[in-house]
Scaffold this active site. Structure first.
Site, mmCIF file in Angstrom:
data_model
loop_
_atom_site.group_PDB
_atom_site.id
_atom_site.type_symbol
_atom_site.label_atom_id
_atom_site.label_comp_id
_atom_site.label_asym_id
_atom_site.label_seq_id
_atom_site.Cartn_x
_atom_site.Cartn_y
_atom_site.Cartn_z
ATOM 1 N N ASP A 142 54.116 53.649 42.939
ATOM 2 C CA ASP A 142 53.316 52.778 43.790
ATOM 3 C C ASP A 142 52.561 53.602 44.833
ATOM 4 O OD1 ASP A 142 52.311 50.338 44.687
ATOM 5 O OD2 ASP A 142 54.274 49.370 44.679
ATOM 6 N N ASP A 188 48.456 42.340 42.610
ATOM 7 C CA ASP A 188 49.628 41.906 41.848
ATOM 8 C C ASP A 188 49.395 40.551 41.194
ATOM 9 O OD1 ASP A 188 50.824 44.155 42.847
ATOM 10 O OD2 ASP A 188 52.433 43.115 43.901
#
Length: 420
Positions: free
Chosen positions: A170, A231
């Site tokens: 990430d 997301d």
């Protein structure tokens, strides 16, 4: 003269088919040289469904723990998921202890993962599956656990020693674009130096877009797949926004995808709560067209037979995993109907027609077969099979034919055109 033209026409059309095969066979940008992800990665990832639930006392069946992953591994092995191609069981954020150990290594939370990640990896491997794990390029993960900045080499070695097979990396808490880019590159090189085969899943372009357009050719040289957009949520609005972003940026991203490196539109949320049946069909069909990693985020202990059958649909998975490795794209949009297409091996094509209208009933859409596949999808003729929402052989069609299809609101009809 008329007879001569009739004789020459089939030869001309066959020559065009051969030219199309040659053109579609050209490789894209150079990929990360680790021999992995030659087709899009398939598996299960905990984040969308289970998020950062660390309360195992109140919610023992849904907290992020080794128990959850062992249960999912058992089901992936016994319920046909592994056989369908879903082989990576992936841990997302919130698996770590709050601090590194005395030697500077990441460690799992001792209460929720009492036997450690290596033990879990051994269990997952015993089921014929592979284990994925999560870390962050910055100072902290998105949920506030220790990041990998300044620890890229030791973290890569730790993951390799544990037997990890995939790293989702990430991009939270990174203090500069330079650190972001260098961190993703350094972790890629560190993973390769371990000698272990570890798929590298990046979020590099997602965090680059606020500053400048990412260099996708460079990203492909370091990552096996990469997230571009926000997301996914368990909602139709989320699926629509991902498709809209992808189609509006397809000239930038589609040509870069191919064996070894893929655009990642995020997880499959099929089998959860937010999508209607037609919307679940749309996500499955379009993720196949986009050559996307198929990483489910759902509860395999509670999934409905209908959702399971959709996710395990061999014909749709075959499109997603097609070895030609060309990502599909949106061909056109008119009157809230989108047509997407993707070239496949053996001069076949996958075509998806999406009805984005959210009022009224099913709509009919007529398409000219000569307009598909850059004019080559049905030359000189083809056999068309509908794969979704239900499989049906539509029959033999000529290049000059039209095809009329009925599509439910927010639904998709997925077709496979095989040249004869």
């Amino acid at each position: 003269m008329k007879l001569k033209n009739q004789l020459l026409q089939p030869c001309f059309l066959l020559a065009l088919r051969f030219l199309a095969l040659v053109l579609w066979s050209f490789p894209g940008a150079r990929a990360l040289d680790n021999g992995l992800a030659m087709t899009p990665t398939m598996g299960w990832l905990h984040w969308e469904r289970f998020m950062c639930n660390v309360d195992c006392q109140e919610e023992p069946d849904s907290c992020i723990s080794e128990k959850l992953f062992m249960q999912m591994a058992e089901l992936m092995d016994s319920e046909g998921w592994k056989d369908a191609g879903y082989k990576y069981l992936c841990i997302d954020d919130c698996w770590m202890a709050p601090k590194r150990d005395s030697k500077g290594r990441l460690q799992a939370d001792p209460k929720r993962f009492p036997n450690g990640i290596q033990s879990l990896a051994n269990y997952v491997h015993s089921k014929g599956l592979k284990l994925g794990i999560y870390a962050d390029v910055g100072n902290k993960t998105c949920a506030g656990f220790p990041g990998s900045f300044g620890h890229y080499d030791i973290d890569a070695k730790t993951f390799a020693d544990w037997g990890v097979d995939l790293l989702k990396f990430d991009g939270c808490y990174c203090d500069s674009v330079e650190h972001l880019e260098n961190g993703y590159k350094r972790m890629s090189l560190a993973l390769n130096r371990t000698g272990r085969s570890i798929v590298y899943s990046c979020e590099w372009p997602l965090y680059m877009w606020p500053f400048r357009e990412p260099n996708y050719r460079e990203i492909r040289q370091y990552c096996n797949h990469w997230r571009n957009f926000q997301d996914v949520y368990d909602s139709w609005q989320s699926i629509k926004s991902i498709l809209a972003w992808t189609s509006s940026n397809q000239k930038r991203i589609v040509h870069v995808a191919g064996p070894g490196g893929w655009n990642d539109p995020d997880m499959l949320v099929i089998g959860n709560f937010g999508l209607s049946w037609d919307q679940q069909v749309t996500q499955m069909a379009l993720w196949a067209i986009m050559a996307a990693p198929l990483l489910m985020s759902n509860d395999l202990r509670q999934i409905s037979p209908q959702a399971k059958a959709l996710l395990q649909n061999k014909d749709v998975i075959a499109i997603n995993q097609d070895p030609l490795g060309k990502q599909g794209y949106r061909l056109r949009k008119e009157d809230n109907i989108e047509v997407w297409e993707r070239p496949l091996t053996d001069l076949a094509w996958a075509v998806a027609m999406v009805n984005l209208q959210e009022i009224g009933g099913p709509r009919f859409h007529t398409i000219s077969l000569a307009s598909l596949g850059q004019g080559m999808a049905c030359v000189p003729d083809c056999t068309i099979t509908q794969l979704l929402p239900v499989k049906s052989k539509l029959g033999f069609y000529e290049w000059t034919s039209d095809l009329k299809i009925k599509i439910n609101p927010t639904g998709t009809v997925l077709l496979r055109l095989a040249a004869n």
